[in-house]
Design an enzyme around this catalytic site. Structure first.
Site, PDB file in Angstrom:
ATOM      1  N   TYR A  56      32.218  19.121 171.343  1.00  0.00           N
ATOM      2  CA  TYR A  56      31.293  19.054 170.900  1.00  0.00           C
ATOM      3  C   TYR A  56      31.047  17.779 169.984  1.00  0.00           C
ATOM      4  O   TYR A  56      31.511  16.644 169.748  1.00  0.00           O
ATOM      5  CB  TYR A  56      31.101  19.955 169.525  1.00  0.00           C
ATOM      6  CG  TYR A  56      29.369  19.291 169.264  1.00  0.00           C
ATOM      7  CD1 TYR A  56      27.843  19.794 169.719  1.00  0.00           C
ATOM      8  CD2 TYR A  56      29.496  18.914 167.900  1.00  0.00           C
ATOM      9  CE1 TYR A  56      26.765  19.695 169.252  1.00  0.00           C
ATOM     10  CE2 TYR A  56      27.755  18.939 167.281  1.00  0.00           C
ATOM     11  CZ  TYR A  56      26.798  18.730 167.921  1.00  0.00           C
ATOM     12  OH  TYR A  56      25.924  18.171 167.402  1.00  0.00           O
ATOM     13  N   ASN A 198      25.519  12.165 161.444  1.00  0.00           N
ATOM     14  CA  ASN A 198      25.408  12.583 160.642  1.00  0.00           C
ATOM     15  C   ASN A 198      26.707  12.811 158.874  1.00  0.00           C
ATOM     16  O   ASN A 198      27.326  11.766 159.620  1.00  0.00           O
ATOM     17  CB  ASN A 198      27.225  13.916 161.510  1.00  0.00           C
ATOM     18  CG  ASN A 198      25.869  15.266 162.479  1.00  0.00           C
ATOM     19  OD1 ASN A 198      27.222  15.938 163.427  1.00  0.00           O
ATOM     20  ND2 ASN A 198      25.152  14.956 162.425  1.00  0.00           N
ATOM     21  N   TYR A 280      10.126  21.799 116.700  1.00  0.00           N
ATOM     22  CA  TYR A 280      10.768  21.987 117.531  1.00  0.00           C
ATOM     23  C   TYR A 280      11.223  20.894 118.093  1.00  0.00           C
ATOM     24  O   TYR A 280      12.498  20.531 118.683  1.00  0.00           O
ATOM     25  CB  TYR A 280      10.656  23.083 118.745  1.00  0.00           C
ATOM     26  CG  TYR A 280      10.712  24.981 118.381  1.00  0.00           C
ATOM     27  CD1 TYR A 280      11.444  24.879 116.854  1.00  0.00           C
ATOM     28  CD2 TYR A 280      10.646  25.535 118.926  1.00  0.00           C
ATOM     29  CE1 TYR A 280      11.364  26.414 116.751  1.00  0.00           C
ATOM     30  CE2 TYR A 280      10.697  26.789 118.918  1.00  0.00           C
ATOM     31  CZ  TYR A 280      11.445  27.350 117.951  1.00  0.00           C
ATOM     32  OH  TYR A 280      10.673  28.369 117.624  1.00  0.00           O
ATOM     33  N   ARG A 283      13.427  19.290 115.604  1.00  0.00           N
ATOM     34  CA  ARG A 283      15.029  19.815 115.209  1.00  0.00           C
ATOM     35  C   ARG A 283      15.242  20.019 116.355  1.00  0.00           C
ATOM     36  O   ARG A 283      16.644  20.496 116.112  1.00  0.00           O
ATOM     37  CB  ARG A 283      13.472  21.434 114.473  1.00  0.00           C
ATOM     38  CG  ARG A 283      14.952  22.050 113.524  1.00  0.00           C
ATOM     39  CD  ARG A 283      15.029  23.005 112.861  1.00  0.00           C
ATOM     40  NE  ARG A 283      13.299  22.881 113.022  1.00  0.00           N
ATOM     41  CZ  ARG A 283      12.695  25.074 112.725  1.00  0.00           C
ATOM     42  NH1 ARG A 283      13.548  25.593 113.232  1.00  0.00           N
ATOM     43  NH2 ARG A 283      11.113  24.984 113.173  1.00  0.00           N
ATOM     44  N   PHE A 329      28.318  18.362 156.730  1.00  0.00           N
ATOM     45  CA  PHE A 329      27.092  17.450 156.890  1.00  0.00           C
ATOM     46  C   PHE A 329      25.737  18.049 155.807  1.00  0.00           C
ATOM     47  O   PHE A 329      24.899  17.314 155.406  1.00  0.00           O
ATOM     48  CB  PHE A 329      26.667  16.982 157.747  1.00  0.00           C
ATOM     49  CG  PHE A 329      26.265  18.385 159.370  1.00  0.00           C
ATOM     50  CD1 PHE A 329      25.797  19.255 158.386  1.00  0.00           C
ATOM     51  CD2 PHE A 329      27.518  18.324 160.216  1.00  0.00           C
ATOM     52  CE1 PHE A 329      25.499  19.877 159.951  1.00  0.00           C
ATOM     53  CE2 PHE A 329      26.972  19.346 160.905  1.00  0.00           C
ATOM     54  CZ  PHE A 329      26.360  20.348 161.141  1.00  0.00           C
ATOM     55  N   GLU A 413      20.902  25.580 164.283  1.00  0.00           N
ATOM     56  CA  GLU A 413      20.358  24.675 163.010  1.00  0.00           C
ATOM     57  C   GLU A 413      19.528  24.988 161.754  1.00  0.00           C
ATOM     58  O   GLU A 413      18.279  25.410 162.082  1.00  0.00           O
ATOM     59  CB  GLU A 413      19.914  23.170 162.812  1.00  0.00           C
ATOM     60  CG  GLU A 413      21.163  22.020 163.569  1.00  0.00           C
ATOM     61  CD  GLU A 413      20.587  21.311 164.177  1.00  0.00           C
ATOM     62  OE1 GLU A 413      20.460  20.417 163.743  1.00  0.00           O
ATOM     63  OE2 GLU A 413      21.699  20.674 165.040  1.00  0.00           O
TER      64      GLU A 413
END
Length: 500
Positions: A56, A198, A280, A283, A329, A413
């Site tokens: 490939y 890639n 808050y 705190r 990848f 893909e």
């Protein structure tokens, strides 16, 4: 070569990256890296000479064209076509500091000897880095799954004398720069284009760049919060270590300890308080800032692993006599980490904006909007609007990119990470956080003046004094845009040591 960083199999850390960048070090391949690259290429050449079966991306087409066999005489053309056809980036240009990091990280990944590139290809990338020849790359186009294909194609075009680069401060054709340097374009061999395209170097470079900033601004968020606490006449008790040791999240403990140290010796913090509790946003500084610190630490680990990895495909294992097509990848680890980092940074901005709001509310003896003659003067009314607007945008940007996937390449893909989108919006959140904190510092330092003659700690007084050299006290209304910009510049110029 003096003042060089040698690319090798030694672990690359974010702190090392910061050192390379801040000290303007050049790069050089170690002997080990050169041998790794050369031996892998030699193995691949032998394999191609003795093997007719399809492998490939080496002697086949790409993506869903993986079943199309390519004849040996066309292998160079195949790789060149790959780079050109994948240069489909668009949108804004990637910042040059990030392009430079992409070069460094691509060199690092190729140097392990599992990618099959020519030594001269990697050496040319080193030359680009060392001569500040920076390819023009665009922010849009990567799905973050077959690697960052489009951005890395733009990174690779100048190797062929194609595309554009920045050199000597000008954007110009790569061909012209190669001629000026006396360099011949690289003739890509089998597998090389794929090795270059890639990979996760777009996401990785963004992540490292953001993390270096995040570590600094996480610290500055604590310092600015401490100034706000003093301006608001807040209490010290919420930072008592006993509270935090019974809920011992690391970031929470670190934040509480730092606040205690920052406030050490302050007349303001130790004086009698009329109020029993703080809101808050004051705190819970240890709990909120601490959670963001823990997130940054987690994301650091993910990116440290990634920048010391081989992320192209297929991978070549010469010792085992194997060429294996897999999915290193795929940016999923980075996409999820970047989304998590986006949330952590957005929250630092969210709580900062709340402290700003409290400071202008006319509470605890402070004048409304922190200015004399409120009414005639609007004072700090509108910077809070600006902070609120930016904090709101961050909340929108913090929506995860990694939960999305769109099928590509004819279904081959079929699940992608969208990590590149996670990366670009995380950078925007980081830049927004700088501005929100700058606005808090404007308000906090102004509020502190209304507590005189009492003094804060030596460190905080010194910090505010340095700030005052850039941004004077506001006594009557003026154009605060300039104060915001100067406050941002002050924070950007602030240097801290990054801890391992």
């Amino acid at each position: 070569m003096e003042h060089s960083h040698y690319i090798s199999t030694d672990v690359l850390t974010l702190e090392t990256l910061q050192e390379i960048i801040s000290e303007h070090k050049t790069l050089a391949l170690s002997e080990e890296a050169k041998i790794n690259i050369q031996q892998c290429r030699d193995y691949l050449d032998r394999k191609m000479a003795s093997n007719e079966t399809p492998i490939y991306g080496i002697n086949t087409g790409f993506g869903s064209l993986c079943n199309v066999k390519i004849s040996n005489e066309n292998l160079s053309q195949l790789q060149e076509n790959l780079v050109k056809s994948h240069a489909c980036g668009t949108g804004e240009e990637v910042p040059q500091e990030i392009v430079k990091l992409m070069l460094l990280l691509k060199i690092q990944s190729l140097s392990y000897g599992h990618s099959g590139v020519q030594l001269q290809t990697v050496e040319r990338l080193v030359d680009f880095y060392n001569h500040d020849i920076l390819p023009v790359i665009y922010t849009q186009g990567s799905l973050g799954a077959s690697g960052d294909l489009a951005p890395l194609a733009h990174l690779s075009l100048p190797l062929l004398g194609e595309g554009e680069v920045y050199c000597d401060g000008f954007r110009q054709p790569a061909k012209k720069v190669l001629e000026k340097m006396g360099w011949q374009p690289i003739v890509l061999q089998s597998k090389e284009g794929l090795a270059l395209l890639n990979g996760t170097q777009f996401m990785s470079a963004y992540g490292c760049f953001i993390l270096l900033k995040a570590m600094k601004y996480s610290y500055l968020a604590d310092v600015i919060a401490a100034v706000s606490l003093e301006g608001f006449d807040g209490r010290i008790e919420p930072f008592n270590e006993l509270i935090h040791y019974v809920r011992p999240h690391k970031g929470q403990i670190v934040t509480a300890n730092r606040m205690t140290e920052l406030l050490d010796g302050s007349q303001l913090i130790s004086r009698h308080k009329e109020h029993v509790q703080d809101p808050y946003s004051f705190r819970c500084i240890p709990q909120v800032h601490g959670a963001s610190k823990d997130t940054i630490e987690y994301v650091k680990k993910v990116f440290k692993t990634e920048i010391n990895s081989v992320t192209d495909n297929p991978n070549i294992f010469k010792n085992e006599d194997l060429i294996i097509s897999g999915g290193n990848f795929h940016g999923q680890p980075l996409a999820m980490a970047l989304d998590f980092l986006s949330i952590a940074l957005s929250e630092l901005g969210s709580i900062s904006e709340r402290r700003t709001y409290q400071l202008i509310s006319g509470l605890r003896g402070l004048p409304a909007f922190l200015v004399d003659n409120p009414g005639l003067n609007s004072g700090f009314m509108i910077p809070q609007y600006t902070a609120a607007s930016i904090a709101s945008q961050n909340k929108q940007l913090a929506t995860p990119a990694s939960v999305d996937s769109i099928v590509s390449s004819n279904g081959q893909e079929d699940h992608v990470s969208m990590g590149a989108n996670a990366a670009t919006k995380c950078l925007k959140i980081m830049e927004n956080l700088e501005r929100i904190l700058a606005i808090e510092l404007m308000n906090a330092s102004q509020a502190l003046e209304y507590r005189r003659p009492l003094q804060s700690s030596e460190f905080l007084e010194s910090f505010v004094k340095s700030y005052r050299e850039e941004v004077p006290l506001v006594t009557e209304d003026r154009i605060l845009h300039y104060d915001i910009e100067n406050s941002v510049a002050f924070l950007e110029s602030f240097v801290i040591d990054l801890e391992e």
